[in-house]
Design a protein around this motif. Structure first.
Motif, PDB file in Angstrom:
ATOM      1  N   LEU A   1       4.298   5.629  -5.949  1.00 35.50           N
ATOM      2  CA  LEU A   1       4.613   5.543  -7.371  1.00 35.50           C
ATOM      3  C   LEU A   1       4.228   6.836  -8.087  1.00 35.50           C
ATOM      4  CD1 LEU A   1       3.414   1.953  -8.429  1.00 35.50           C
ATOM      5  CD2 LEU A   1       5.753   2.735  -8.051  1.00 35.50           C
ATOM      6  N   PRO A   2       4.948   7.188  -9.131  1.00 39.98           N
ATOM      7  CA  PRO A   2       4.522   8.321  -9.964  1.00 39.98           C
ATOM      8  C   PRO A   2       3.111   8.072 -10.484  1.00 39.98           C
ATOM      9  CG  PRO A   2       6.769   7.677 -10.491  1.00 39.98           C
ATOM     10  CD  PRO A   2       6.230   6.612  -9.579  1.00 39.98           C
ATOM     11  N   ARG A   3       2.361   9.137 -10.680  1.00 37.95           N
ATOM     12  CA  ARG A   3       0.944   9.010 -11.045  1.00 37.95           C
ATOM     13  C   ARG A   3       0.754   8.147 -12.285  1.00 37.95           C
ATOM     14  NH1 ARG A   3      -2.422  11.524 -14.490  1.00 37.95           N
ATOM     15  NH2 ARG A   3      -0.803  12.965 -15.154  1.00 37.95           N
TER      16      ARG A   3
ATOM     17  N   VAL B   1       0.840  -1.202   0.000  1.00 38.84           N
ATOM     18  CA  VAL B   1       0.000   0.000   0.000  1.00 38.84           C
ATOM     19  C   VAL B   1       0.873   1.249   0.000  1.00 38.84           C
ATOM     20  CG1 VAL B   1      -1.673   1.331   1.332  1.00 38.84           C
ATOM     21  CG2 VAL B   1      -1.960  -1.129   1.098  1.00 38.84           C
ATOM     22  N   ASP B   2       1.913   1.219   0.825  1.00 39.31           N
ATOM     23  CA  ASP B   2       2.803   2.376   0.900  1.00 39.31           C
ATOM     24  C   ASP B   2       3.544   2.575  -0.412  1.00 39.31           C
ATOM     25  OD1 ASP B   2       4.271   4.453   2.521  1.00 39.31           O
ATOM     26  OD2 ASP B   2       5.948   3.186   1.921  1.00 39.31           O
ATOM     27  N   ALA B   3       4.062   1.479  -0.975  1.00 39.58           N
ATOM     28  CA  ALA B   3       4.818   1.582  -2.226  1.00 39.58           C
ATOM     29  C   ALA B   3       3.942   2.075  -3.367  1.00 39.58           C
ATOM     30  CB  ALA B   3       5.437   0.227  -2.570  1.00 39.58           C
TER      31      ALA B   3
ATOM     32  N   ARG C   1       8.283  -0.470 -14.885  1.00 42.57           N
ATOM     33  CA  ARG C   1       8.942   0.285 -13.818  1.00 42.57           C
ATOM     34  C   ARG C   1       8.112   0.281 -12.536  1.00 42.57           C
ATOM     35  NH1 ARG C   1      10.939   5.565 -17.353  1.00 42.57           N
ATOM     36  NH2 ARG C   1      12.496   4.460 -18.597  1.00 42.57           N
ATOM     37  N   GLY C   2       6.790   0.366 -12.682  1.00 45.07           N
ATOM     38  CA  GLY C   2       5.925   0.354 -11.502  1.00 45.07           C
ATOM     39  C   GLY C   2       6.017  -0.964 -10.755  1.00 45.07           C
ATOM     40  N   LEU C   3       5.948  -2.063 -11.475  1.00 42.76           N
ATOM     41  CA  LEU C   3       6.048  -3.383 -10.844  1.00 42.76           C
ATOM     42  C   LEU C   3       7.423  -3.578 -10.201  1.00 42.76           C
ATOM     43  CD1 LEU C   3       4.239  -5.586 -13.510  1.00 42.76           C
ATOM     44  CD2 LEU C   3       3.440  -5.082 -11.190  1.00 42.76           C
ATOM     45  N   HIS C   4       8.444  -3.094 -10.885  1.00 43.95           N
ATOM     46  CA  HIS C   4       9.800  -3.217 -10.329  1.00 43.95           C
ATOM     47  C   HIS C   4       9.900  -2.459  -9.014  1.00 43.95           C
ATOM     48  CE1 HIS C   4      14.154  -3.509 -10.123  1.00 43.95           C
ATOM     49  NE2 HIS C   4      14.212  -2.200  -9.990  1.00 43.95           N
ATOM     50  N   ARG C   5       9.331  -1.259  -8.980  1.00 45.96           N
ATOM     51  CA  ARG C   5       9.381  -0.469  -7.749  1.00 45.96           C
ATOM     52  C   ARG C   5       8.596  -1.133  -6.620  1.00 45.96           C
ATOM     53  NH1 ARG C   5       9.273   6.035  -8.782  1.00 45.96           N
ATOM     54  NH2 ARG C   5      10.856   6.132 -10.411  1.00 45.96           N
TER      55      ARG C   5
END
Length: 202
Positions: A145-147, A139-141, A183-187
């Motif tokens: 994330l960028p919008r 939830v925090d991550a 990139r989102g999944l990686h983050r």
């Protein structure tokens, strides 16, 4: 077309103000860059204030403000003076963009909860504390994330859209959508792994 632009802070009689706004409206429809810049100066603060009060987040308010004026420029041919003043038209666009932003926020939260529930179901009973930790980390991550990355992941997981469908809906190039998703999944994975390491060290 050249539209005379006065300073946004100038004080003018109501009748002259109305004429000025009508001139700006004509300039907008005619794709006059100078008029559009004046429109932004004239109503930008109002739009941002409305968004900030409704969303309670300055970053989201900035995004909405940008979307409102981009939407106004792209949809300028749809402006009809006989249906209302330019200011009222912009307020209407602002309200729709705020609704969209609130809906997107709800989708992000729902996605986070869904991912957390899936993660919890995959954990054995004895790993319940780790499942709770993963939920918090996810939830925090996701919130960090960028919008653009949040939106792509939300549409992919919550709305079950393919990357091609996401590109068609948003107008974003397919390659960019794939990049946001990757990139989102990686983050997200990195945040969860780092959180677990910190918990283990503690």
């Amino acid at each position: 077309m050249s539209t005379h632009v006065r300073p946004a802070t100038a004080l003018v009689p109501p009748s002259e103000e109305t004429q000025y706004e009508e001139d700006l409206a004509r300039g907008l429809v005619a794709a006059d860059d100078e008029a559009f810049a004046a429109i932004y100066r004239h109503w930008g603060s109002l739009v941002h204030t409305m968004a900030a009060r409704s969303l309670g987040d300055p970053h989201e308010a900035e995004d909405v403000t940008q979307q409102v004026f981009i939407g106004a420029w792209r949809g300028r041919q749809g402006f009809r003076p006989e249906r209302g003043a330019l200011g009222a038209w912009l307020v209407g666009i602002t309200r729709r963009k705020i609704v969209d932003a609130l809906a997107a926020r709800t989708r992000r939260l729902t996605l986070a909860e869904s991912v957390a529930r899936d993660t919890a179901r995959e954990q054995p009973v004895e790993a319940a504390p780790e499942a709770v930790l993963d939920r918090v980390l996810l939830v925090d991550a996701l919130s960090r994330l960028p919008r653009a990355q949040r939106e792509v992941l939300c549409m992919a997981f919550y709305e079950d859209l393919t990357q091609v469908q996401i590109a068609e809906r948003t107008g974003v190039p397919l390659g960019t959508v794939k990049s946001h998703a990757r990139r989102g999944l990686h983050r997200l994975r990195l945040a969860v792994d780092q959180g677990r390491e910190l918990s283990a060290d503690g």
